[in-house]
Design a protein around this motif. Structure first.
Motif, PDB file in Angstrom:
ATOM      1  N   ALA A 330       1.001  -1.419   0.177  1.00 45.75           N
ATOM      2  CA  ALA A 330      -0.220  -0.229  -0.156  1.00 45.75           C
ATOM      3  C   ALA A 330       1.071   1.341  -0.056  1.00 45.75           C
ATOM      4  O   ALA A 330       2.209   1.561   1.150  1.00 45.75           O
ATOM      5  N   LEU A 331       0.259   2.239  -0.947  1.00 44.21           N
ATOM      6  CA  LEU A 331       1.288   3.542  -0.581  1.00 44.21           C
ATOM      7  C   LEU A 331       0.690   4.657  -0.347  1.00 44.21           C
ATOM      8  O   LEU A 331      -0.483   4.651  -1.205  1.00 44.21           O
ATOM      9  N   LYS A 338      -6.792   1.182   3.455  1.00 40.45           N
ATOM     10  CA  LYS A 338      -8.109   0.175   3.262  1.00 40.45           C
ATOM     11  C   LYS A 338      -7.105  -1.278   3.724  1.00 40.45           C
ATOM     12  O   LYS A 338      -7.744  -1.889   4.313  1.00 40.45           O
ATOM     13  N   ALA A 339      -5.605  -1.081   2.953  1.00 45.40           N
ATOM     14  CA  ALA A 339      -5.140  -2.423   3.394  1.00 45.40           C
ATOM     15  C   ALA A 339      -5.052  -3.312   4.953  1.00 45.40           C
ATOM     16  O   ALA A 339      -5.207  -3.868   4.991  1.00 45.40           O
ATOM     17  N   SER A 383      -3.150   5.542  -7.760  1.00 48.79           N
ATOM     18  CA  SER A 383      -4.221   5.470  -8.604  1.00 48.79           C
ATOM     19  C   SER A 383      -5.342   4.441  -8.954  1.00 48.79           C
ATOM     20  O   SER A 383      -6.335   4.395  -9.926  1.00 48.79           O
ATOM     21  N   GLU A 384      -4.902   3.511  -8.381  1.00 53.40           N
ATOM     22  CA  GLU A 384      -5.321   2.003  -7.768  1.00 53.40           C
ATOM     23  C   GLU A 384      -7.360   2.012  -7.951  1.00 53.40           C
ATOM     24  O   GLU A 384      -8.143   1.956  -7.626  1.00 53.40           O
ATOM     25  N   LEU A 385      -6.407   3.330  -6.197  1.00 61.19           N
ATOM     26  CA  LEU A 385      -7.878   3.931  -5.772  1.00 61.19           C
ATOM     27  C   LEU A 385      -8.967   4.537  -5.940  1.00 61.19           C
ATOM     28  O   LEU A 385      -9.668   4.501  -6.039  1.00 61.19           O
ATOM     29  N   VAL A 404     -11.562  -5.596  -7.325  1.00 60.48           N
ATOM     30  CA  VAL A 404     -12.854  -4.395  -7.497  1.00 60.48           C
ATOM     31  C   VAL A 404     -11.977  -3.809  -6.066  1.00 60.48           C
ATOM     32  O   VAL A 404     -12.621  -4.440  -5.269  1.00 60.48           O
ATOM     33  N   ILE A 405     -12.033  -2.425  -5.919  1.00 60.53           N
ATOM     34  CA  ILE A 405     -12.216  -1.582  -4.589  1.00 60.53           C
ATOM     35  C   ILE A 405     -13.004  -0.694  -4.181  1.00 60.53           C
ATOM     36  O   ILE A 405     -13.608   0.033  -4.745  1.00 60.53           O
TER      37      ILE A 405
END
Length: 418
Positions: A330-331, A338-339, A383-385, A404-405
């Motif tokens: 996680a960044l 979230k992680a 970006s993924e979030l 999917v997040i």
């Protein structure tokens, strides 16, 4: 830097998983044969061991950790488990409801011996005891149980050695003959055996010092002095072992230095431990329960040295090491939140998941995922979030899947993992 006490050891992660597997296999086998676990204290009154083991044994004279408590009563860290199990059997009058009991216990024992390979001053034993059965079938079944356990643990290069120590009726004649022999050979014996020859002569037969073994080469065999009852018992044990397919060696020099042993005695020996070849041993102790103020009840049991056993099992530590199924790289703070939620929810579902909690770079986190051996890695950045989707990578096959997040991400990860 404070270090370990000499003769003690840490069971570190990696080795601990191996011990857990040995314990699991042992418990499964014992319970399949009707044994129930008993947990006994690590400290007892010194009198228990002095009476049961015998005051003129090396254990009581030289090896026990004994000290007075605040009231001056002598307390001892248990050097073995059998006496404590019998004490519990008698104290709680377990014989009243049913005199036949099968127990097993796993735990630490304490003896101040010279530390060497596979032997420590705090050592661990697996014990199995059967109380209330005098039939030779149970002797054979315990040896069969021990051989089966070692087979399941993939222990090789082992041999079962058996002997009979007779009973109070036939042993005195043998002791007299042995003592007469020892009287003429004291000058050829080591210091310990010269001392034992007058107090515990059977122990001289078991000495590993070459000079003593040579001196006792022509010693009489207890098997030649067995009464009819003991001979019939020992013959029946051998017939049962043959029917069960358990190979064995009759070893006339196999004895027990503890006063409470009678009739069948046995050891499992291995060539994998050098001079200290015994990994397990036991025997019948029909007089012990009465000696400790209980009813006159037969009993038999064995003990396995867990420290020694762990060195020779065919199980690989690498195969037993527990590794995370998932690592989340996680960044940023939002992704870390979230992680963190996901790995906690996965943990509740029985899935081991990890994340980096030090806000390190993606490169560092991927190295961490590789070091811990995670099966899957989910990379989650801003970006993924924002896109609502992240990539889940299988570290073995390199295959990837989109995840999917949203509020159901933990459940989706669980589905991928299962």
């Amino acid at each position: 830097m404070i270090q370990l006490i000499r003769g003690f050891k840490d069971i570190l992660p990696g080795e601990a998983e191996l011990w857990q597997e040995i314990e699991r296999v042992s418990r499964d086998l014992f319970e399949s044969f009707g044994f129930k676990e008993i947990r006994i204290p690590v400290m007892e009154k010194t009198e228990l061991f002095a009476r049961s083991i015998g005051e003129h044994t090396d254990i009581v004279e030289k090896e026990m950790y004994t000290f007075p408590d605040r009231k001056g009563d002598l307390i001892t860290l248990r050097p073995e488990a059998t006496a404590s199990i019998v004490r519990s059997y008698v104290q709680h009058k377990m014989y009243a409801a049913d005199p036949v009991r099968k127990f097993y216990t796993i735990g630490p024992m304490f003896r101040r011996e010279r530390p060497q390979k596979g032997r420590y001053r705090q050592f661990y034993q697996i014990n199995a005891e059967v109380i209330g059965v005098d039939a030779p079938y149970i002797d054979a079944q315990l040896i069969f149980l021990l051989a089966t356990l070692l087979e399941r643990l993939k222990v090789t290069d082992v041999a079962a050695h058996i002997n009979s120590l007779g009973c109070p009726e036939c042993r005195p004649a043998f002791r007299e003959a042995l003592t007469a022999l020892l009287d003429g050979k004291k000058e050829r014996l080591c210091e310990d055996c010269a001392r034992r020859s007058g107090t515990n002569p059977l122990r001289v037969l078991d000495c590993k010092v070459p000079a003593c073994r040579e001196a006792m080469a022509d010693a009489p065999s207890l098997l030649e002095y067995l009464c009819e009852g003991c001979k019939a018992h020992f013959d029946s044990v051998q017939r049962s072992l043959n029917r069960l397919g358990v190979p064995f060696v009759i070893d006339k020099k196999l004895v027990r230095g503890l006063d409470y042993y009678t009739r069948t005695t046995f050891e499992i020996q291995t060539g994998a431990l050098g001079a200290q070849s015994a990994v397990a041993g036991g025997g019948r102790y029909d007089g012990l329960i009465k000696m400790l103020d209980g009813p006159d009840t037969p009993a038999i049991g064995f003990a396995i040295g867990l420290d020694r056993l762990a060195e020779i099992v065919g199980l690989r530590q690498a195969d037993l090491e527990k590794k995370p199924r998932l690592f989340i790289a996680a960044l940023g703070d939002a992704c870390a939140e979230k992680a963190f939620d996901w790995i906690c929810r996965l943990g509740l579902a029985g899935v081991h998941a990890e994340m980096d909690m030090a806000d390190r770079s993606l490169k560092s986190q991927m190295k961490q995922a590789d070091r811990c051996g995670a099966d899957l890695v989910l990379i989650l950045g801003e970006s993924e979030l924002a896109s609502g989707s992240a990539v889940l990578r299988n570290m073995r096959t390199k295959e990837q899947a989109a995840v999917v997040i949203d509020d159901q991400t933990a459940a989706r990860l669980l589905a991928h993992i299962q």
